[in-house]
Write a protein that holds these residues in place. Structure first.
Motif, PDB file in Angstrom:
ATOM      1  N   VAL A   1       0.873  -1.169   0.000  1.00 54.52           N
ATOM      2  CA  VAL A   1       0.000   0.000   0.000  1.00 54.52           C
ATOM      3  C   VAL A   1       0.910   1.217   0.000  1.00 54.52           C
ATOM      4  O   VAL A   1       1.880   1.276   0.757  1.00 54.52           O
ATOM      5  N   HIS A   2       0.609   2.164  -0.880  1.00 50.00           N
ATOM      6  CA  HIS A   2       1.413   3.388  -0.938  1.00 50.00           C
ATOM      7  C   HIS A   2       0.548   4.596  -0.624  1.00 50.00           C
ATOM      8  O   HIS A   2      -0.548   4.753  -1.180  1.00 50.00           O
ATOM      9  N   LEU A   3       1.033   5.464   0.259  1.00 52.02           N
ATOM     10  CA  LEU A   3       0.346   6.703   0.612  1.00 52.02           C
ATOM     11  C   LEU A   3       1.044   7.864  -0.082  1.00 52.02           C
ATOM     12  O   LEU A   3       2.211   8.132   0.181  1.00 52.02           O
ATOM     13  N   GLY A   4       0.319   8.534  -0.966  1.00 52.63           N
ATOM     14  CA  GLY A   4       0.890   9.660  -1.692  1.00 52.63           C
ATOM     15  C   GLY A   4       1.037   9.369  -3.169  1.00 52.63           C
ATOM     16  O   GLY A   4       2.143   9.246  -3.685  1.00 52.63           O
ATOM     17  N   LEU A   5      -0.090   9.235  -3.867  1.00 53.84           N
ATOM     18  CA  LEU A   5      -0.084   8.873  -5.283  1.00 53.84           C
ATOM     19  C   LEU A   5       0.226  10.116  -6.112  1.00 53.84           C
ATOM     20  O   LEU A   5      -0.650  10.795  -6.607  1.00 53.84           O
ATOM     21  N   GLY A   6       1.508  10.415  -6.254  1.00 51.30           N
ATOM     22  CA  GLY A   6       1.930  11.558  -7.044  1.00 51.30           C
ATOM     23  C   GLY A   6       2.855  11.138  -8.161  1.00 51.30           C
ATOM     24  O   GLY A   6       3.091   9.952  -8.397  1.00 51.30           O
ATOM     25  N   ALA A   7       3.412  12.127  -8.848  1.00 51.95           N
ATOM     26  CA  ALA A   7       4.276  11.841  -9.990  1.00 51.95           C
ATOM     27  C   ALA A   7       5.534  11.095  -9.566  1.00 51.95           C
ATOM     28  O   ALA A   7       5.987  10.188 -10.268  1.00 51.95           O
ATOM     29  N   PHE A   8       6.100  11.465  -8.412  1.00 54.33           N
ATOM     30  CA  PHE A   8       7.351  10.818  -8.021  1.00 54.33           C
ATOM     31  C   PHE A   8       7.138   9.327  -7.767  1.00 54.33           C
ATOM     32  O   PHE A   8       7.923   8.491  -8.220  1.00 54.33           O
ATOM     33  N   HIS A   9       6.103   8.984  -7.044  1.00 55.23           N
ATOM     34  CA  HIS A   9       5.815   7.574  -6.786  1.00 55.23           C
ATOM     35  C   HIS A   9       5.640   6.808  -8.095  1.00 55.23           C
ATOM     36  O   HIS A   9       6.170   5.698  -8.262  1.00 55.23           O
ATOM     37  N   ARG A  10       4.920   7.392  -9.032  1.00 57.77           N
ATOM     38  CA  ARG A  10       4.657   6.697 -10.297  1.00 57.77           C
ATOM     39  C   ARG A  10       5.911   6.565 -11.151  1.00 57.77           C
ATOM     40  O   ARG A  10       6.023   5.628 -11.944  1.00 57.77           O
TER      41      ARG A  10
END
Length: 489
Positions: free
Chosen positions: A18-27
């Protein structure tokens, strides 16, 4: 121009992260490493459920509509591109306010997912402010309205620490072993700081729960590195020219690094083959990156933005600014580092300048300038404090602090207005209004913010005088005058 194209693996439906913080960096970073790992190993057990906590509900829904597939364009330069399709994200959720302003939507679904025995690792990219820690002393901000809400209603959490505490409480109650918590944010000792936020919040709820977390939950540290600018219309236009029409796409540099403390009681992917560096101690790499890369970025951001320079690429091609960055890295940042044998900091500085000069990226300085009150303690001030204690000066940091203080006025040196995006923006505005044109008083007021500036550094008269002098020169003589004055120090 014919980019290398890599398609995603078929969906598996299995979720281990599970990842918290679905932004450009995570992707563009963690998800890419896991996509590559799945393709190489065939291990499909580590799909991701990614959640946004406060903003970008459109991204959550957009990815869902696209079958949770998107593209990452990795630019070595304008002529060398890898176009990668990523499909490792299996689910996207939104736990913030819905259209009616209610904290409902997917929060319960997210907590159920986090409490599931299938979830073995929870990762975070929520930015420094998302941990609700005081930058100066590392303590949880128990006076913050969001944290007050989580203390009052712990089963309806609004923050990342609150979600972690509630999910861990549910696992404890049902006899499920805790997941590992892996922060991927740019903070020194990010695992330890995450543990601090979670532990302090848990103590407000239940001493036995806090003790269980202290004894059972792993919080490894990590260091992440990849330049991922915010997407622009020009970026989408470039992708369209490559026959990619994807509103969820991300553009980034080809370079990527991930250094992780190897402490995962619930297991982890064998992602070493993808270049993830599993180490016993992340701290030297974290500090190197924060002070040299991120510190240089912040110098460029505040000085460049004040002079009307828009991007990192434009700033690093300004000869005097480039010279400033190299001087800062080698004379002020590098000497404060204690690195393992074999790390060449001169070569690292050269590699950073080369990455900044990537002509395919348009990393906006205003994006980097966000949240300075949360970033500067670890990027500049911890190193400057170390030099101060040794009787050494930090003129580049002093100039940076002067530029940051001037930047927080919300108007550049050319008279252009902009929004100051920072949790303390209202306090900054009050300080500027109260002190007016008295530069010495204004600098003193900013340096007295002990939740940003270490008290020992604020007490260093030489450092204070250097910031005042740099502020006055920057204000009266502009960027070139300030850089010329620095050359005489």
């Amino acid at each position: 121009m014919d980019p290398q194209r890599i398609d995603a693996m078929p969906k598996s439906g299995q979720i281990g992260f599970v990842h918290l913080g679905l932004g450009a960096f995570h992707r563009a970073h963690q998800a890419v490493y896991l996509e590559r790992y799945r393709q190489r190993s065939g291990d499909t057990a580590w799909g991701i459920c990614s959640a946004n906590l406060r903003a970008s509900i459109g991204l959550v829904d957009g990815l869902s509509a696209a079958g949770h597939r998107y593209h990452v364009a990795e630019y070595a330069d304008s002529d060398n591109i890898t176009l990668r399709e990523v499909g490792v994200i299996e689910e996207t959720l939104f736990s913030g306010r819905d259209g009616a302003g209610n904290w409902s939507r997917d929060r319960e679904a997210l907590l159920v997912r986090m409490a599931s025995a299938d979830t073995r690792i929870v990762t975070l990219t929520v930015t420094e402010k998302g941990y609700f820690l005081n930058p100066a002393n590392g303590e949880l901000r128990v006076d913050d309205p969001m944290i007050i809400g989580d203390i009052a209603s712990p089963q309806q959490p609004r923050t990342a620490p609150g979600l972690l505490v509630e999910a861990l409480a549910r696992r404890r109650e049902t006899g499920i072993a805790p997941f590992t918590v892996l922060s991927c944010d740019n903070m020194p000792d990010n695992g330890k700081r995450t543990r601090q936020a979670v532990m302090q919040l848990a103590e407000h709820r239940d001493a036995e729960l806090a003790s269980w977390i202290a004894n059972k939950v792993a919080f490894p540290c990590s260091m992440v590195d990849r330049i991922v600018p915010a997407m622009t219309d020009a970026d989408f236009g470039r992708l369209a020219a490559l026959d990619v029409t994807d509103p969820n796409a991300v553009v980034c540099e080809a370079f990527s690094q991930w250094v992780v403390e190897d402490h995962f009681p619930m297991g982890r992917p064998s992602w070493e083959a993808e270049g993830v560096e599993m180490v016993a101690d992340v701290a030297p790499f974290e500090t190197m990156k924060l002070r040299m890369l991120n510190g240089s970025h912040s110098l460029l951001a505040y000085l460049g933005a004040l002079a009307g320079i828009e991007t990192v690429f434009d700033g690093v091609n300004h000869a005097e600014l480039r010279a400033l960055l190299r001087r800062y890295m080698l004379e002020e940042a590098a000497p404060t580092l204690e690195m393992p044998a074999g790390i060449d900091l001169d070569a690292y500085a050269d590699s950073l300048l080369a990455r900044f000069a990537n002509d395919s990226l348009r990393h906006r300085l205003q994006q980097i300038a966000m949240d300075g009150s949360q970033k500067l303690p670890q990027r500049w001030l911890s190193g400057a404090l170390k030099r101060s204690a040794a009787g050494q000066s930090s003129p580049c940091v002093a100039l940076g602090m002067a530029a940051w203080i001037r930047y927080t006025a919300g108007e550049d040196l050319l008279g252009n207005r902009y929004t100051v995006d920072d949790p303390l923006a209202a306090r900054f505005a009050s300080l500027h209004q109260a002190q007016g044109s008295d530069s010495a008083a204004l600098v003193a007021a900013f340096l007295s913010m002990d939740d940003v500036v270490p008290r020992e550094l604020a007490a260093d008269k030489g450092f204070v005088q250097a910031v005042v002098a740099a502020y006055q020169t920057l204000t009266h003589d502009g960027l070139r005058g300030a850089l010329a004055a620095l050359d005489h120090n």
